[in-house]
Scaffold this active site. Structure first.
Site, PDB file in Angstrom:
ATOM      1  CD  GLU A  37      -0.386  -5.206   7.284  1.00 21.41           C
ATOM      2  OE1 GLU A  37      -0.798  -5.149   6.112  1.00 21.41           O
ATOM      3  OE2 GLU A  37      -0.787  -4.451   8.184  1.00 21.41           O
TER       4      GLU A  37
ATOM      5  CE1 TYR B 167      -4.068   0.930  10.460  1.00 25.60           C
ATOM      6  CE2 TYR B 167      -3.301  -1.323  10.138  1.00 25.60           C
ATOM      7  CZ  TYR B 167      -3.066   0.039  10.117  1.00 25.60           C
ATOM      8  OH  TYR B 167      -1.834   0.524   9.768  1.00 25.60           O
TER       9      TYR B 167
ATOM     10  CD  GLU C 181       1.345  -1.031   9.648  1.00 27.18           C
ATOM     11  OE1 GLU C 181       0.168  -0.937   9.215  1.00 27.18           O
ATOM     12  OE2 GLU C 181       2.296  -1.451   8.966  1.00 27.18           O
TER      13      GLU C 181
ATOM     14  CG  ASP D 270      -1.943   1.125   1.179  1.00 29.15           C
ATOM     15  OD1 ASP D 270      -2.268   1.597   0.073  1.00 29.15           O
ATOM     16  OD2 ASP D 270      -2.400   1.545   2.267  1.00 29.15           O
TER      17      ASP D 270
END
Length: 648
Positions: free
Chosen positions: A440, A493, A529, A196
């Site tokens: 990830e 998240y 994160e 990303d």
């Protein structure tokens, strides 16, 4: 966009470079960095249907401008955002550069080396039309000795770079051909990313020409331990050719240039009495105690009487972990930091000294004591500042987005090579406490277990003095490879990518998730994160997603969980992200990822002030609790033995 038949060529390249020590070029009494080739280069892309025109027409055999139209291109910089051309911004394939350099006649009797600090991603280099080196992968330096080539007079260096990402590159990607003739022209393709952030390309860091004597110091390895108030420095000095080295003299100098230890052996151990330890700035109460660096000065004398000299900054510190703590110099360390990107307007990922200075000023303003080099090794100039300013680093490879189909033997072999290059480059840096193998990956897949077991064992064999991890986002019940991590680094998240906007669920979901991870593996946890996209200047009350109010609310809910769990097993929190950065064009991204505390231009959002208040509060609490700086740093009387790296 035409089919990139030429991109397949890059997969056939053989790695002809043999990686030696590749010490960072420094001037000394025997070494000269006599030419920095940064500046404007001639540039053109190979936009032919095959992307192979440059090779078939042998553009490297003559000045690039003779092959067709060229434009000036700055080095270092990504080429994507320099012009107004959409074609160039989004180009996939071979891009070509050339420039000239000179070797003064008095230096031709020495060893002359051409070094490129980083180019993205796959590179072939010619000097005066003769191929001299290839490199597979970005973000790391590569070099070649030019002594055997004729480099008298003006020398033309030609560099071809291919930014195509395939299933076996790091990061991986795929080329997708669009075959519907009613929608796409013949041969149309797109580059699919598994990361990303924008696929910036070009010569991203400096290009240098430097000299050493022909008998030279090739590599230095330093490993430190602590015994009471003394530092124990184990070292290995490697010379090339080894048979020509007559003597080695090593001296350790303190900040004032005074000798605090010396040896006449190429491998050995030196005790530094009453040592000043390397501490992060957040763990000391006096600036004089922050990030103390010694100098390791090596003088090599050859059988013919030729001398080479190299000085390497280093710090005395140890790192270890228990089931609930991360320890620096046997003292608990809590990471309150940020994940970053090498990313800025216009220059993309190009090296930028003003930006480096600004970012480290902002890190100190925030009170951030730790960064992760997400998701690739950062420039050595950035790492220098971390060493000097006392900012801890989790050093990450470009292994971002490793998915099903990317766990094969070819991918694993390349990943091991990249880890070797990264560790070789950064092994002597006190700021680096942990190697991150990947970000990830799909580590819930069965094949991930062998893959990361292999890499973890390789890394620990190469460097048994630091911790090893990868950054996970799999569910704890599905996770297959985290048992090979020393620290559980986890990205989460909640209330953003799942249950979007429902911040009232963060407490329950995050608490249960982190506790389950720790219960399963009994290892410390860092949340590497967490964050929410935020458009600067967008406000709404009550909070709404993408507003600055929502970002503050989101972060604050996470902090409530962190404050409880750091009393148990949580050893760090790292917000995503330090600053907004560019991504691929897509409907979920408004001109890039907007999760930054700062805009891409380094202006603070509301959240930056919230994080500043939190981090300075944590820093004050830690300093008060531990009282680390009391003259010379004193640690546990337990001996932390240094570990000697294997030679060669």
């Amino acid at each position: 966009m035409a089919a990139p038949i030429g991109f397949l060529f890059v997969l056939c390249l053989q790695i002809v470079l043999v990686f030696s020590g590749m010490l960072y070029p420094r001037n000394s009494m025997s070494r000269t960095v006599f030419q920095n080739i940064d500046g404007m280069w001639n540039f053109r892309i190979d936009a032919s249907e095959s992307r192979f025109q440059g090779f078939s027409e042998k553009w490297y055999t003559r000045p690039l401008k003779q092959s067709g139209p060229v434009i000036p291109m700055p080095v270092p910089a990504s080429y994507n955002d320099i012009t107004q051309s959409k074609e160039l911004r989004d180009f996939v394939g071979w891009a070509w550069y050339d420039n000239e350099f000179y070797v003064p006649p008095e230096l031709t009797t020495k060893r002359v080396v051409l070094r490129i600090d980083s180019a993205h991603y796959n590179t072939i280099v010619w000097v005066n039309g003769q191929e001299v080196m290839q490199h597979f992968g970005g973000h790391l330096p590569f070099e070649v000795e030019l002594t055997k080539y004729d480099v008298q007079g003006p020398n033309r260096v030609t560099v071809a770079i291919n930014n195509t990402l395939t299933p076996t590159t790091l990061p991986p990607g795929t080329i997708e051909y669009k075959n519907d003739p009613l929608k796409y022209p013949k041969g149309y393709f797109v580059q699919n990313l598994q990361m990303d952030f924008f696929n910036y390309a070009g010569i991203h860091r400096s290009v240098k020409v430097y000299t050493t004597p022909k008998v030279y110091i090739d590599d230095i390895t330093i490993v430190t331990g602590i015994q009471g108030t003394n530092g124990v420095v184990s070292y290995t000095v490697k010379s090339t050719p080894a048979s020509s080295a007559q003597s080695v003299h090593v001296v350790i100098l303190d900040r004032e240039g005074r000798s605090v230890g010396e040896s006449g052996q190429s491998q050995g151990q030196i005790t530094v009495h009453n040592a000043n330890l390397w501490w992060p700035y957040s763990m000391v109460t006096s600036a004089n105690e922050t990030a103390y660096l010694y100098t390791f000065k090596v003088t090599l004398t050859s059988n013919s009487g030729v001398t080479d000299q190299y000085s390497l900054p280093f710090g005395i510190r140890t790192v270890s972990a228990t089931s609930t703590q991360l320890l620096l110099n046997n003292k608990p360390f809590y990471c309150h930091g940020v994940a970053k990107h090498e990313d800025a307007d216009i220059r993309g990922k190009g090296l930028d000294f003003p930006l480096i200075a600004k970012d480290f000023n902002l890190l100190r303003w925030l009170g951030a004591n730790c960064i992760r080099t997400s998701h690739y090794p950062y420039a050595e100039e950035i790492m220098d500042q971390a060493d000097q300013q006392g900012v801890v680093v989790i050093d990450e490879s470009p292994g971002v987005g490793i998915h099903k189909g990317n766990f094969g033997n070819e991918s694993l072999s390349h990943h091991l090579q990249v880890m070797e290059e990264m560790i070789q480059r950064d092994k002597n840096r006190p700021a680096v406490i942990m190697w991150s193998m990947a970000n990830e990956p799909q580590s819930g897949l069965p094949e991930a277990e062998f893959y990361f077991k292999t890499i973890s064992q390789f890394v620990k064999k190469m460097d048994p003095t630091r911790l090893v991890t990868f950054v996970a986002n799999a569910d704890y019940q599905e996770e297959k490879a985290a048992q090979y991590n020393d620290i559980l680094c986890i990205n989460r998240y909640f209330a953003w990518y799942s249950d979007c906007s429902h911040t009232e669920l963060i407490n329950l979901q995050l608490t249960n998730d982190l506790q389950a991870f720790h219960s399963k593996y009994r290892k410390p946890v860092i949340v590497t994160e967490y964050g929410a996209d935020t458009i600067p200047g967008l406000h709404q009350d009550p909070s709404f997603v993408f507003t600055e109010e929502f970002q503050v609310e989101f972060l604050t809910e996470y902090h409530k969980v962190f404050d409880r769990l750091k009393k148990e097993f949580l050893v760090g929190e790292m917000v995503w992200n330090f600053a907004d950065f560019m991504t691929l064009q897509q409907i979920t991204r408004v001109v890039g990822n907007k999760k930054g505390l700062f805009t891409r231009q380094r202006q603070p959002k509301m959240s930056a002030h919230v994080m500043r208040s939190r981090y300075h509060g944590l820093m004050h609490s830690n300093a008060t609790q531990h009282s680390y700086a009391q003259g010379h740093a004193t640690v546990s009387s337990k001996f932390t033995p240094p570990v000697v790296f294997p030679v060669g």
